[in-house]
Design a protein around this motif. Structure first.
Motif, PDB file in Angstrom:
ATOM      1  N   ASP A   1     -36.881  39.068 -20.168  1.00  0.00           N
ATOM      2  CA  ASP A   1     -37.834  37.985 -20.369  1.00  0.00           C
ATOM      3  C   ASP A   1     -37.775  37.488 -21.814  1.00  0.00           C
ATOM      4  OD1 ASP A   1     -39.084  39.919 -21.860  1.00  0.00           O
ATOM      5  OD2 ASP A   1     -40.750  40.215 -20.481  1.00  0.00           O
ATOM      6  N   GLY A   2     -38.815  36.754 -22.232  1.00  0.00           N
ATOM      7  CA  GLY A   2     -38.820  36.151 -23.558  1.00  0.00           C
ATOM      8  C   GLY A   2     -38.920  37.133 -24.698  1.00  0.00           C
ATOM      9  N   THR A   3     -39.304  38.356 -24.424  1.00  0.00           N
ATOM     10  CA  THR A   3     -39.373  39.382 -25.471  1.00  0.00           C
ATOM     11  C   THR A   3     -38.175  40.327 -25.428  1.00  0.00           C
ATOM     12  OG1 THR A   3     -40.646  40.912 -24.082  1.00  0.00           O
ATOM     13  CG2 THR A   3     -41.891  39.311 -25.393  1.00  0.00           C
ATOM     14  N   GLY A   4     -37.289  40.122 -24.453  1.00  0.00           N
ATOM     15  CA  GLY A   4     -36.151  41.014 -24.304  1.00  0.00           C
ATOM     16  C   GLY A   4     -36.441  42.222 -23.443  1.00  0.00           C
ATOM     17  N   ALA A   5     -37.603  42.257 -22.787  1.00  0.00           N
ATOM     18  CA  ALA A   5     -37.960  43.377 -21.909  1.00  0.00           C
ATOM     19  C   ALA A   5     -37.245  43.230 -20.570  1.00  0.00           C
ATOM     20  CB  ALA A   5     -39.464  43.434 -21.713  1.00  0.00           C
ATOM     21  N   ASP A   6     -36.969  44.340 -19.939  1.00  0.00           N
ATOM     22  CA  ASP A   6     -36.265  44.362 -18.662  1.00  0.00           C
ATOM     23  C   ASP A   6     -37.178  43.883 -17.539  1.00  0.00           C
ATOM     24  OD1 ASP A   6     -33.834  45.254 -17.122  1.00  0.00           O
ATOM     25  OD2 ASP A   6     -35.339  46.496 -16.158  1.00  0.00           O
ATOM     26  N   VAL A   7     -36.785  42.812 -16.847  1.00  0.00           N
ATOM     27  CA  VAL A   7     -37.605  42.221 -15.795  1.00  0.00           C
ATOM     28  C   VAL A   7     -37.762  43.172 -14.614  1.00  0.00           C
ATOM     29  CG1 VAL A   7     -37.732  40.348 -14.097  1.00  0.00           C
ATOM     30  CG2 VAL A   7     -37.022  39.854 -16.437  1.00  0.00           C
ATOM     31  N   PHE A   8     -36.698  43.862 -14.241  1.00  0.00           N
ATOM     32  CA  PHE A   8     -36.753  44.765 -13.095  1.00  0.00           C
ATOM     33  C   PHE A   8     -37.743  45.903 -13.340  1.00  0.00           C
ATOM     34  CE2 PHE A   8     -34.838  48.295 -10.522  1.00  0.00           C
ATOM     35  CZ  PHE A   8     -35.147  47.763  -9.279  1.00  0.00           C
ATOM     36  N   SER A   9     -37.759  46.439 -14.549  1.00  0.00           N
ATOM     37  CA  SER A   9     -38.692  47.523 -14.874  1.00  0.00           C
ATOM     38  C   SER A   9     -40.130  47.050 -14.792  1.00  0.00           C
ATOM     39  CB  SER A   9     -38.391  48.067 -16.275  1.00  0.00           C
ATOM     40  OG  SER A   9     -37.084  48.599 -16.345  1.00  0.00           O
ATOM     41  N   TRP A  10     -40.385  45.836 -15.254  1.00  0.00           N
ATOM     42  CA  TRP A  10     -41.750  45.307 -15.210  1.00  0.00           C
ATOM     43  C   TRP A  10     -42.182  45.004 -13.785  1.00  0.00           C
ATOM     44  CZ3 TRP A  10     -45.773  44.257 -18.602  1.00  0.00           C
ATOM     45  CH2 TRP A  10     -45.557  44.663 -19.929  1.00  0.00           C
ATOM     46  N   LEU A  11     -41.242  44.576 -12.946  1.00  0.00           N
ATOM     47  CA  LEU A  11     -41.590  44.346 -11.547  1.00  0.00           C
ATOM     48  C   LEU A  11     -41.881  45.672 -10.834  1.00  0.00           C
ATOM     49  CD1 LEU A  11     -39.086  41.565 -10.415  1.00  0.00           C
ATOM     50  CD2 LEU A  11     -41.524  41.338 -10.918  1.00  0.00           C
ATOM     51  N   MET A  12     -41.128  46.714 -11.167  1.00  0.00           N
ATOM     52  CA  MET A  12     -41.409  48.030 -10.572  1.00  0.00           C
ATOM     53  C   MET A  12     -42.794  48.526 -10.983  1.00  0.00           C
ATOM     54  SD  MET A  12     -37.926  50.349 -10.725  1.00  0.00           S
ATOM     55  CE  MET A  12     -38.877  51.740 -10.081  1.00  0.00           C
ATOM     56  N   ALA A  13     -43.099  48.423 -12.271  1.00  0.00           N
ATOM     57  CA  ALA A  13     -44.417  48.862 -12.742  1.00  0.00           C
ATOM     58  C   ALA A  13     -45.524  47.977 -12.184  1.00  0.00           C
ATOM     59  CB  ALA A  13     -44.453  48.863 -14.265  1.00  0.00           C
ATOM     60  N   GLY A  14     -45.239  46.691 -12.033  1.00  0.00           N
ATOM     61  CA  GLY A  14     -46.233  45.790 -11.468  1.00  0.00           C
ATOM     62  C   GLY A  14     -46.528  46.069 -10.014  1.00  0.00           C
ATOM     63  N   ALA A  15     -45.569  46.690  -9.293  1.00  0.00           N
ATOM     64  CA  ALA A  15     -45.777  47.005  -7.881  1.00  0.00           C
ATOM     65  C   ALA A  15     -46.965  47.931  -7.699  1.00  0.00           C
ATOM     66  CB  ALA A  15     -44.517  47.635  -7.296  1.00  0.00           C
ATOM     67  N   ARG A  16     -47.116  48.925  -8.591  1.00  0.00           N
ATOM     68  CA  ARG A  16     -48.233  49.854  -8.420  1.00  0.00           C
ATOM     69  C   ARG A  16     -49.565  49.205  -8.779  1.00  0.00           C
ATOM     70  NH1 ARG A  16     -45.719  52.309 -13.143  1.00  0.00           N
ATOM     71  NH2 ARG A  16     -47.065  52.127 -14.983  1.00  0.00           N
ATOM     72  N   THR A  17     -49.546  48.273  -9.740  1.00  0.00           N
ATOM     73  CA  THR A  17     -50.789  47.554 -10.067  1.00  0.00           C
ATOM     74  C   THR A  17     -51.235  46.707  -8.891  1.00  0.00           C
ATOM     75  OG1 THR A  17     -50.172  47.483 -12.415  1.00  0.00           O
ATOM     76  CG2 THR A  17     -51.872  45.952 -11.666  1.00  0.00           C
ATOM     77  N   ASN A  18     -50.294  45.974  -8.300  1.00  0.00           N
ATOM     78  CA  ASN A  18     -50.651  45.130  -7.163  1.00  0.00           C
ATOM     79  C   ASN A  18     -51.014  45.951  -5.935  1.00  0.00           C
ATOM     80  OD1 ASN A  18     -48.841  43.213  -8.916  1.00  0.00           O
ATOM     81  ND2 ASN A  18     -49.885  41.889  -7.462  1.00  0.00           N
ATOM     82  N   LEU A  19     -50.389  47.108  -5.765  1.00  0.00           N
ATOM     83  CA  LEU A  19     -50.765  47.981  -4.652  1.00  0.00           C
ATOM     84  C   LEU A  19     -52.184  48.488  -4.831  1.00  0.00           C
ATOM     85  CD1 LEU A  19     -49.883  49.478  -2.083  1.00  0.00           C
ATOM     86  CD2 LEU A  19     -49.065  51.339  -3.545  1.00  0.00           C
ATOM     87  N   LEU A  20     -52.545  48.858  -6.046  1.00  0.00           N
ATOM     88  CA  LEU A  20     -53.907  49.308  -6.329  1.00  0.00           C
ATOM     89  C   LEU A  20     -54.914  48.195  -6.056  1.00  0.00           C
ATOM     90  CD1 LEU A  20     -55.858  51.452  -7.545  1.00  0.00           C
ATOM     91  CD2 LEU A  20     -55.400  50.415  -9.779  1.00  0.00           C
ATOM     92  N   ILE A  21     -54.595  46.981  -6.495  1.00  0.00           N
ATOM     93  CA  ILE A  21     -55.493  45.845  -6.270  1.00  0.00           C
ATOM     94  C   ILE A  21     -55.652  45.574  -4.777  1.00  0.00           C
ATOM     95  CG2 ILE A  21     -55.705  43.339  -6.549  1.00  0.00           C
ATOM     96  CD1 ILE A  21     -54.417  43.662  -9.307  1.00  0.00           C
ATOM     97  N   ALA A  22     -54.552  45.606  -4.038  1.00  0.00           N
ATOM     98  CA  ALA A  22     -54.619  45.334  -2.597  1.00  0.00           C
ATOM     99  C   ALA A  22     -55.455  46.391  -1.880  1.00  0.00           C
ATOM    100  CB  ALA A  22     -53.211  45.276  -2.013  1.00  0.00           C
ATOM    101  N   ILE A  23     -55.235  47.668  -2.194  1.00  0.00           N
ATOM    102  CA  ILE A  23     -55.952  48.739  -1.506  1.00  0.00           C
ATOM    103  C   ILE A  23     -57.446  48.685  -1.805  1.00  0.00           C
ATOM    104  CG2 ILE A  23     -56.269  51.245  -1.401  1.00  0.00           C
ATOM    105  CD1 ILE A  23     -53.267  51.536  -1.786  1.00  0.00           C
ATOM    106  N   LEU A  24     -57.811  48.577  -3.085  1.00  0.00           N
ATOM    107  CA  LEU A  24     -59.226  48.576  -3.448  1.00  0.00           C
ATOM    108  C   LEU A  24     -59.923  47.307  -2.961  1.00  0.00           C
ATOM    109  CD1 LEU A  24     -59.126  50.099  -7.052  1.00  0.00           C
ATOM    110  CD2 LEU A  24     -59.622  51.220  -4.876  1.00  0.00           C
ATOM    111  N   SER A  25     -59.232  46.174  -2.981  1.00  0.00           N
ATOM    112  CA  SER A  25     -59.824  44.931  -2.473  1.00  0.00           C
ATOM    113  C   SER A  25     -60.106  45.035  -0.980  1.00  0.00           C
ATOM    114  CB  SER A  25     -58.892  43.743  -2.757  1.00  0.00           C
ATOM    115  OG  SER A  25     -58.716  43.534  -4.131  1.00  0.00           O
TER     116      SER A  25
END
Length: 276
Positions: free
Chosen positions: A53-77
């Protein structure tokens, strides 16, 4: 569910989502805060599977980490929507005409308030946080659940077996939880699965508006909001999180459809044969 193509697709995607979410707790290809200033907005390569991305961070790693955040949001919602929706549904089909009338009017009035507006109101005292998304989605989707499941609950409440139960001295609470709620479960389960997909979309939209996932917390909506500003120059950084959100939401919607076909006796003739 596995015997249908839609069911297999939904189950495989959801299983992959859960596995990736769990794996990201202990491992990602690159550390989330590891940046490479010499390879900003880099295209996919062997070192960065989906680019940077724009900071040089790995997009795939951020998508993997984002999966657990979105899973948590979906389950609790979904859990909150289930509690809110079932509570309101039981009140809407109550034998007390006053309780039923007040509940119906309250749901019809509150259901007109958009989820985004609820989130904006909650963000004033709470600030941007995951809790804002969960509360807004849980309350908003709970109201929808109660409104959609009410006709089937009313049919169950007025059925012969419910009337017979009351005539034999059963309490109103017993009839609600023994007869009305179980017969409303197909509609409730389908609505909750659809709510999970809508919660994923809501997270992306609310994070883009600045009232969702705070900066620094990985999520698919965060990946979208940080890369959409340069979509004309670096479109791939928007494609990956957008494609991920699309596939998961489609899988959740298909899961709801196939689940209804599997557990609803009205749709699934095999269940009626077993009952007979």
């Amino acid at each position: 569910m596995w015997s249908q193509g839609e069911g297999r697709f939904a189950l495989v995607v959801l299983a992959c989502w859960i596995v990736v979410s769990l794996a990201s707790i202990v491992w990602t290809p690159k550390k989330l805060w590891e940046t490479d200033g010499y390879h900003v907005w880099a295209p996919p390569s062997a070192d960065h599977l989906l680019g940077t991305d724009g900071t040089g961070a790995d997009v795939f790693s951020w998508l993997m980490a984002g999966a657990r955040t979105n899973l948590l949001i979906a389950i609790l919602s979904v859990m909150l929507a289930g509690v809110v929706g079932v509570t309101l549904l039981m009140a809407m089909v109550s034998r007390s005409k006053m309780v039923s009338a007040i509940s119906v009017v309250a749901v019809d009035a509150l259901i007109s308030i958009p989820t985004v507006l609820i989130a904006l109101i909650l963000a004033v005292p709470m600030g941007a946080s995951i809790a804002v998304i969960i509360l807004a989605c849980g309350v908003g989707y709970g109201l929808n659940l109660a409104r959609i499941a009410r006709p089937q609950a009313l049919l169950a409440a007025g059925s012969d077996y419910a009337v017979s139960a009351r005539a034999s001295g059963a309490s109103g609470g017993y009839v609600l939880f023994r007869h009305v709620l179980p017969n409303s479960l197909p509609s409730i389960m389908v609505q909750l699965s659809l709510s999970a997909g809508t919660a994923i979309l809501a997270e992306s939209g609310l994070t883009y508006l600045g009232v969702g996932v705070p900066s620094g917390v990985p999520s698919w909506g965060h990946s979208l909001s940080t890369s959409v500003k340069l979509i004309d120059v670096y479109p791939l950084t928007v494609v990956w999180p957008g494609l991920t959100v699309t596939v998961v939401v489609v899988a959740l919607n298909l899961f709801g459809d196939v689940l209804r076909q599997a557990i609803d006796p009205i749709v699934n003739t095999a269940l009626r044969k077993v009952a007979a």
